[in-house]
Motif scaffolding. Sequence first.
Motif, PDB file in Angstrom:
ATOM      1  N   GLY A 102       0.802  -1.219   0.000  1.00  0.00           N
ATOM      2  CA  GLY A 102       0.000   0.000   0.000  1.00  0.00           C
ATOM      3  C   GLY A 102       0.834   1.268   0.000  1.00  0.00           C
ATOM      4  N   ASP A 103       0.125   2.397   0.000  1.00  0.00           N
ATOM      5  CA  ASP A 103       0.780   3.705   0.007  1.00  0.00           C
ATOM      6  C   ASP A 103       1.389   3.983   1.376  1.00  0.00           C
ATOM      7  N   PRO A 104       2.536   4.654   1.408  1.00  0.00           N
ATOM      8  CA  PRO A 104       3.166   4.959   2.696  1.00  0.00           C
ATOM      9  C   PRO A 104       2.404   6.051   3.441  1.00  0.00           C
ATOM     10  N   ASP A 105       2.570   6.084   4.751  1.00  0.00           N
ATOM     11  CA  ASP A 105       1.972   7.135   5.573  1.00  0.00           C
ATOM     12  C   ASP A 105       2.794   8.410   5.486  1.00  0.00           C
ATOM     13  N   GLU A 106       4.074   8.259   5.185  1.00  0.00           N
ATOM     14  CA  GLU A 106       4.985   9.403   5.130  1.00  0.00           C
ATOM     15  C   GLU A 106       6.142   9.073   4.189  1.00  0.00           C
ATOM     16  N   ILE A 107       6.584  10.075   3.435  1.00  0.00           N
ATOM     17  CA  ILE A 107       7.744   9.893   2.561  1.00  0.00           C
ATOM     18  C   ILE A 107       8.791  10.924   2.961  1.00  0.00           C
ATOM     19  N   LYS A 108      10.003  10.446   3.216  1.00  0.00           N
ATOM     20  CA  LYS A 108      11.122  11.328   3.567  1.00  0.00           C
ATOM     21  C   LYS A 108      12.203  11.150   2.519  1.00  0.00           C
ATOM     22  N   ARG A 109      12.973  12.193   2.307  1.00  0.00           N
ATOM     23  CA  ARG A 109      14.075  12.122   1.353  1.00  0.00           C
ATOM     24  C   ARG A 109      15.351  12.598   2.025  1.00  0.00           C
ATOM     25  N   GLY A 110      16.446  11.936   1.701  1.00  0.00           N
ATOM     26  CA  GLY A 110      17.733  12.314   2.239  1.00  0.00           C
ATOM     27  C   GLY A 110      18.843  11.807   1.347  1.00  0.00           C
ATOM     28  N   GLY A 111      19.650  12.717   0.813  1.00  0.00           N
ATOM     29  CA  GLY A 111      20.725  12.315  -0.086  1.00  0.00           C
ATOM     30  C   GLY A 111      20.160  11.656  -1.319  1.00  0.00           C
ATOM     31  N   GLU A 114      15.304   7.524  -0.572  1.00  0.00           N
ATOM     32  CA  GLU A 114      13.932   7.902  -0.260  1.00  0.00           C
ATOM     33  C   GLU A 114      13.411   6.888   0.750  1.00  0.00           C
ATOM     34  N   TYR A 115      12.729   7.373   1.781  1.00  0.00           N
ATOM     35  CA  TYR A 115      12.268   6.526   2.866  1.00  0.00           C
ATOM     36  C   TYR A 115      10.742   6.550   2.901  1.00  0.00           C
ATOM     37  N   TRP A 116      10.126   5.407   2.683  1.00  0.00           N
ATOM     38  CA  TRP A 116       8.680   5.280   2.786  1.00  0.00           C
ATOM     39  C   TRP A 116       8.381   4.703   4.158  1.00  0.00           C
ATOM     40  N   VAL A 117       7.678   5.476   4.980  1.00  0.00           N
ATOM     41  CA  VAL A 117       7.406   5.084   6.352  1.00  0.00           C
ATOM     42  C   VAL A 117       5.937   4.661   6.476  1.00  0.00           C
ATOM     43  N   ASP A 128       0.944 -14.934  16.044  1.00  0.00           N
ATOM     44  CA  ASP A 128       0.257 -14.496  17.256  1.00  0.00           C
ATOM     45  C   ASP A 128       0.890 -13.262  17.906  1.00  0.00           C
ATOM     46  N   SER A 129       1.853 -12.648  17.254  1.00  0.00           N
ATOM     47  CA  SER A 129       2.510 -11.472  17.832  1.00  0.00           C
ATOM     48  C   SER A 129       1.754 -10.191  17.469  1.00  0.00           C
ATOM     49  N   PRO A 130       1.951  -9.126  18.254  1.00  0.00           N
ATOM     50  CA  PRO A 130       1.314  -7.842  17.928  1.00  0.00           C
ATOM     51  C   PRO A 130       1.979  -7.217  16.691  1.00  0.00           C
ATOM     52  N   PRO A 131       1.282  -6.321  16.005  1.00  0.00           N
ATOM     53  CA  PRO A 131       1.845  -5.689  14.799  1.00  0.00           C
ATOM     54  C   PRO A 131       3.072  -4.835  15.107  1.00  0.00           C
ATOM     55  N   ASP A 132       3.960  -4.729  14.125  1.00  0.00           N
ATOM     56  CA  ASP A 132       5.141  -3.870  14.258  1.00  0.00           C
ATOM     57  C   ASP A 132       4.703  -2.421  14.399  1.00  0.00           C
ATOM     58  N   LYS A 133       5.510  -1.623  15.122  1.00  0.00           N
ATOM     59  CA  LYS A 133       5.199  -0.198  15.286  1.00  0.00           C
ATOM     60  C   LYS A 133       5.342   0.561  13.986  1.00  0.00           C
ATOM     61  N   GLU A 134       6.375   0.210  13.232  1.00  0.00           N
ATOM     62  CA  GLU A 134       6.666   0.989  12.027  1.00  0.00           C
ATOM     63  C   GLU A 134       7.511   0.155  11.075  1.00  0.00           C
ATOM     64  N   ILE A 135       7.244   0.308   9.787  1.00  0.00           N
ATOM     65  CA  ILE A 135       8.050  -0.315   8.739  1.00  0.00           C
ATOM     66  C   ILE A 135       8.570   0.818   7.863  1.00  0.00           C
ATOM     67  N   THR A 136       9.872   0.821   7.575  1.00  0.00           N
ATOM     68  CA  THR A 136      10.466   1.819   6.688  1.00  0.00           C
ATOM     69  C   THR A 136      11.111   1.109   5.508  1.00  0.00           C
ATOM     70  N   VAL A 137      10.645   1.469   4.322  1.00  0.00           N
ATOM     71  CA  VAL A 137      11.204   0.900   3.095  1.00  0.00           C
ATOM     72  C   VAL A 137      12.168   1.935   2.527  1.00  0.00           C
ATOM     73  N   LYS A 146      16.618  -1.629   1.265  1.00  0.00           N
ATOM     74  CA  LYS A 146      16.543  -2.271   2.570  1.00  0.00           C
ATOM     75  C   LYS A 146      15.168  -2.009   3.181  1.00  0.00           C
ATOM     76  N   VAL A 147      14.750  -2.880   4.086  1.00  0.00           N
ATOM     77  CA  VAL A 147      13.504  -2.695   4.834  1.00  0.00           C
ATOM     78  C   VAL A 147      13.852  -2.719   6.328  1.00  0.00           C
ATOM     79  N   ASP A 148      13.542  -1.623   7.022  1.00  0.00           N
ATOM     80  CA  ASP A 148      13.758  -1.533   8.462  1.00  0.00           C
ATOM     81  C   ASP A 148      12.415  -1.633   9.180  1.00  0.00           C
ATOM     82  N   TYR A 149      12.460  -1.927  10.454  1.00  0.00           N
ATOM     83  CA  TYR A 149      11.230  -2.052  11.233  1.00  0.00           C
ATOM     84  C   TYR A 149      11.494  -1.658  12.677  1.00  0.00           C
TER      85      TYR A 149
END
Length: 152
Positions: A102-111, A114-117, A128-137, A146-149
């Motif tokens: 889906g579409d990101p909630d926020e897009i940041k740019r640096g150098g 591009e970071y899709w948050v 059975d685990s709770p959802p991640d707080k945040e995913i950054t592509v 890379k994909v961070d979380y």
Amino acid sequence: MGGFVNRSLILMLMFVAVSCARTLEVKNQENLFENCMKTFQDEMKCRDFMSKSAKDMQSEEEKREEALAQLTEEQLAGMKLRQEIKDTLPGKNGNFVRGYIGDPDEIKRGGDREYWVYKRPISKFSGDSPPDKEITVIFRRYFVEKVDYKKP
């Protein structure tokens, strides 16, 4: 010498303007309502304004908790696994990512990156685990590098 004085004066005026703006910050709904009443002196208008602005005043954590509370068991079960996202996205382009999570909630740019948050719940560690707080592509030259979380 005149240019230095003009720059100093401008910087000083900017500092004063920022300082004044900070004193006008609204810390809670009571202050916001009082400021509205001082400005408009119309209780109906201020109550309407307060109802619309209550959502804006929520912190990111409060918004996240509200979104999690609204998730059904079916939606939680249908979330993608974190490892699946991390394995699938590297090397893909933005169109693929939009179709996949889906579409990101926020897009940041640096150098040259591009970071899709994604702050809304879209993934979890296991069934059975709770959802991640945040995913950054992280994109580099239009492709996922890379994909961070952030863990819940």
